[in-house]
Design an enzyme around this catalytic site. Structure first.
Site, PDB file in Angstrom:
ATOM      1  N   SER A 146     135.358  93.630  17.335  1.00 48.87           N
ATOM      2  CA  SER A 146     135.094  92.221  17.063  1.00 48.87           C
ATOM      3  C   SER A 146     136.372  91.422  16.905  1.00 48.87           C
ATOM      4  CB  SER A 146     134.282  92.089  15.767  1.00 48.87           C
ATOM      5  OG  SER A 146     135.047  92.613  14.679  1.00 48.87           O
ATOM      6  N   THR A 152     137.996  91.563  14.118  1.00 45.69           N
ATOM      7  CA  THR A 152     138.027  91.203  12.702  1.00 45.69           C
ATOM      8  C   THR A 152     139.408  91.422  12.101  1.00 45.69           C
ATOM      9  OG1 THR A 152     135.671  91.687  12.411  1.00 45.69           O
ATOM     10  CG2 THR A 152     137.055  91.751  10.433  1.00 45.69           C
ATOM     11  N   HIS A 188     142.813  81.314  -0.828  1.00 44.90           N
ATOM     12  CA  HIS A 188     142.146  82.589  -0.530  1.00 44.90           C
ATOM     13  C   HIS A 188     141.934  82.736   0.981  1.00 44.90           C
ATOM     14  CE1 HIS A 188     139.189  85.848  -0.640  1.00 44.90           C
ATOM     15  NE2 HIS A 188     139.613  86.074  -1.877  1.00 44.90           N
ATOM     16  N   PRO A 189     142.250  83.918   1.536  1.00 46.06           N
ATOM     17  CA  PRO A 189     142.104  84.101   2.985  1.00 46.06           C
ATOM     18  C   PRO A 189     140.665  83.968   3.477  1.00 46.06           C
ATOM     19  CG  PRO A 189     142.677  86.173   1.893  1.00 46.06           C
ATOM     20  CD  PRO A 189     142.861  85.081   0.882  1.00 46.06           C
ATOM     21  N   SER A 205     133.393  83.150  10.984  1.00 46.69           N
ATOM     22  CA  SER A 205     133.268  84.601  11.049  1.00 46.69           C
ATOM     23  C   SER A 205     134.180  85.073  12.166  1.00 46.69           C
ATOM     24  CB  SER A 205     131.814  84.997  11.368  1.00 46.69           C
ATOM     25  OG  SER A 205     131.730  86.334  11.820  1.00 46.69           O
ATOM     26  N   ASN A 241     133.234  86.830  14.326  1.00 44.38           N
ATOM     27  CA  ASN A 241     132.346  86.878  15.478  1.00 44.38           C
ATOM     28  C   ASN A 241     132.288  85.581  16.272  1.00 44.38           C
ATOM     29  OD1 ASN A 241     131.895  89.360  14.409  1.00 44.38           O
ATOM     30  ND2 ASN A 241     129.756  89.030  13.875  1.00 44.38           N
ATOM     31  N   THR A 295     146.381  90.624  65.447  1.00 44.91           N
ATOM     32  CA  THR A 295     145.126  91.080  64.859  1.00 44.91           C
ATOM     33  C   THR A 295     145.130  92.593  64.942  1.00 44.91           C
ATOM     34  OG1 THR A 295     143.955  90.900  66.982  1.00 44.91           O
ATOM     35  CG2 THR A 295     143.884  88.986  65.519  1.00 44.91           C
ATOM     36  N   HIS A 296     144.651  93.263  63.901  1.00 45.88           N
ATOM     37  CA  HIS A 296     144.711  94.725  63.815  1.00 45.88           C
ATOM     38  C   HIS A 296     146.165  95.221  63.853  1.00 45.88           C
ATOM     39  CE1 HIS A 296     140.325  95.097  64.568  1.00 45.88           C
ATOM     40  NE2 HIS A 296     140.532  94.041  65.344  1.00 45.88           N
ATOM     41  N   SER A 349     169.266  99.939  47.964  1.00 45.85           N
ATOM     42  CA  SER A 349     169.243 101.394  47.880  1.00 45.85           C
ATOM     43  C   SER A 349     170.426 101.899  47.077  1.00 45.85           C
ATOM     44  CB  SER A 349     169.272 102.008  49.285  1.00 45.85           C
ATOM     45  OG  SER A 349     169.398 103.409  49.221  1.00 45.85           O
ATOM     46  N   LYS A 388     171.641  98.317  52.684  1.00 44.44           N
ATOM     47  CA  LYS A 388     170.190  98.133  52.789  1.00 44.44           C
ATOM     48  C   LYS A 388     169.728  97.047  51.816  1.00 44.44           C
ATOM     49  CE  LYS A 388     166.049 100.995  53.317  1.00 44.44           C
ATOM     50  NZ  LYS A 388     165.071 100.285  52.502  1.00 44.44           N
ATOM     51  N   ASN A 402     166.122  95.099  50.535  1.00 43.19           N
ATOM     52  CA  ASN A 402     164.666  95.229  50.557  1.00 43.19           C
ATOM     53  C   ASN A 402     163.967  93.923  50.166  1.00 43.19           C
ATOM     54  OD1 ASN A 402     164.953  97.954  51.194  1.00 43.19           O
ATOM     55  ND2 ASN A 402     164.981  98.567  49.034  1.00 43.19           N
ATOM     56  N   GLU A 457     157.422  92.725  46.954  1.00 40.43           N
ATOM     57  CA  GLU A 457     157.001  93.998  46.363  1.00 40.43           C
ATOM     58  C   GLU A 457     156.577  93.816  44.910  1.00 40.43           C
ATOM     59  OE1 GLU A 457     159.880  96.952  49.027  1.00 40.43           O
ATOM     60  OE2 GLU A 457     160.401  96.508  46.949  1.00 40.43           O
TER      61      GLU A 457
END
Length: 462
Positions: free
Chosen positions: A100, A102, A125-126, A135, A137, A183-184, A314, A320, A322, A327
């Site tokens: 919950s 709480t 007082h809390p 609450s 909830n 495509t593909h 690298s 190199k 990247n 990424e």
């Protein structure tokens, strides 16, 4: 904190030791001891929302004549300090706690009560004062909605708008660059690089629209439902006043939920928002991966663009570089998809009048909002805005693309077109040269029919 000095605190279960300089009390300390699980505290934005809810609750109770003005002012001052992050080290409770929330609610109540008492010079007082008319909830579901709405409004949507504008600017810059479509992952009819980028922009704008669609439900709050939705121990006008005060403080139009029973017993809106975040993560993954493919090489890949060189790629291969930002963005998107699975499973744990996985919903939802916003800005500024175009590579591939023969189909037919394409591919020659040999079309006709730029505009009128 100095864990060698303690004071004694009491709650309904008895006495226990609390670190001397801790602002929290006995119930928070019990939770610290009960849940040594992940070391992950509740998110900063959630604590901010929790502070704002306590601020609004004190204001509403004062307006309704339920809380003395001086006590309310002291509570509100302390609550705003909590919302601002001034006391984050005093919110140590693990995400994996009572379902919950709480423990987190009492953590806020105890910290705010201690701060308010010090300011007021009198006891606060809390439960009786800070938690008046509330609450866990209804406080925690309200805080989930408030924190998510703040994150989406203040951070994520502006980040998406920035990414969209960056893509629009780059699309305009690349509007005249004709390239091979795919495509593909195979050569297809040509498109312009601007068209490709504009497709990405449309994905981002659709993601923004989906997020805005959730907002009317996300801004509905459970506050005022108290324990089970009936509003027990809260003034009938309390929830509405809290919503008004939160709206004034945040600039977001909050209102009481249409059904407090739904708002407390389920997390359907959080599940909906998480699903839209997942959808956006899928879009962002597509864009990040397209950038990686287009940048691949520099010699053995596609090599259509060159992303900004940000760091050595690298530890063993000198020189190199990247595509580190795409990424990182793809990893963010994977995390968001995982977070969504967690939120979906948590959403199923609404048993009767309460969902009992609220803290983990808050954690995953807010993390997704935060990292998607940051990743969007990073992708815009460190990858898209600064990439350069390798026009030589693009033109070389375009000239030899056998699929251009598709434009000849209405004139020479599919079978003859296939023969031209196969021979052009086999011999590594431009389609135009092979078509000149295998058809009776003139050079002028071939130039007109196989003009790649014209083909990006819907083709040629035959």
């Amino acid at each position: 904190m100095n864990d060698k000095a303690y004071r004694i605190e009491k709650d309904s279960m008895g006495e226990l030791r609390v670190p001397e300089n801790a602002l929290w009390g006995a119930q928070t300390q019990r939770a610290v001891q009960n849940f040594p699980i992940s070391g992950l505290p509740m998110p900063r934005r959630f604590i901010a929302a929790l502070g704002l809810v306590k601020w609004a609750a004190a204001g509403a109770n004062a307006e309704l004549g339920l809380l003395k003005s001086d006590v309310a002012i002291a509570i509100q001052k302390a609550a705003l300090a909590v919302a601002a992050g001034d006391h984050d080290e005093h919110f140590p409770i693990d995400v994996f706690q009572t379902g919950s929330g709480t423990s987190s609610n009492m953590n806020a109540n105890e910290v705010i009560a201690r701060l308010a008492a010090a300011s007021l010079g009198a006891g606060v007082h809390p439960n009786d004062h800070v938690n008046m008319s509330q609450s866990s909830n209804d406080v925690i579901p309200t805080s989930v909605h408030v924190s998510a709405a703040m994150g989406v409004t203040a951070d994520l949507l502006p980040a998406l708008e920035h990414l969209s504008q960056t893509l629009a600017d780059k699309a305009a810059e690349c509007a005249a660059i004709v390239k091979t479509g795919r495509t593909h992952l195979m050569d297809a009819m040509p498109v312009t690089l601007g068209q490709e980028l504009d497709g990405w922009r449309a994905q981002i704008d659709s993601g923004s629209a989906r997020l805005r669609d959730v907002m009317p439900r996300l801004t509905g709050l459970a506050q005022g439902g108290t324990a089970v939705g009936t509003g027990i121990n809260a003034h009938p006008k309390f929830g509405a006043k809290v919503a008004v005060l939160l709206s004034e403080q945040t600039g977001i139009d909050f209102r009481p939920a249409e059904s407090r029973f739904e708002a407390m017993s389920s997390q359907d809106t959080a599940v909906e928002l998480s699903g839209q975040l997942r959808t956006f993560a899928v879009s962002l993954t597509k864009i990040a991966n397209d950038l990686r493919w287009m940048n691949s090489g520099p010699l053995a890949g596609i090599g259509e663009i060159e992303l900004p060189a940000l760091q050595p790629g690298s530890s063993i291969m000198p020189g190199k570089v990247n595509p580190v930002v795409p990424e990182a963005v793809a990893m963010v998107c994977a995390q968001v998809v995982g977070n969504d699975a967690t939120v979906a499973m948590a959403g199923q744990s609404g048993n009767f009048q309460l969902n009992v996985m609220l803290p983990v919903v808050a954690y995953n939802l807010l993390q997704s909002v935060e990292i998607l916003g940051n990743a969007s800005r990073c992708l815009a500024d460190s990858a898209i805005a600064g990439f350069s175009v390798n026009t030589d590579n693009i033109n070389r591939a375009l000239d030899r693309n056998p699929i251009l023969v598709t434009a000849l189909n209405p004139v020479i037919g599919y079978e003859k077109g296939a023969a031209v394409a196969k021979q052009a591919y086999k011999e590594g020659r431009p389609v135009k040269d092979v078509a000149r040999e295998l058809t009776d079309l003139s050079d002028a006709e071939l130039d007109r029919l196989l003009d790649p730029a014209a083909l990006t505009e819907g083709g040629i009128k035959h």
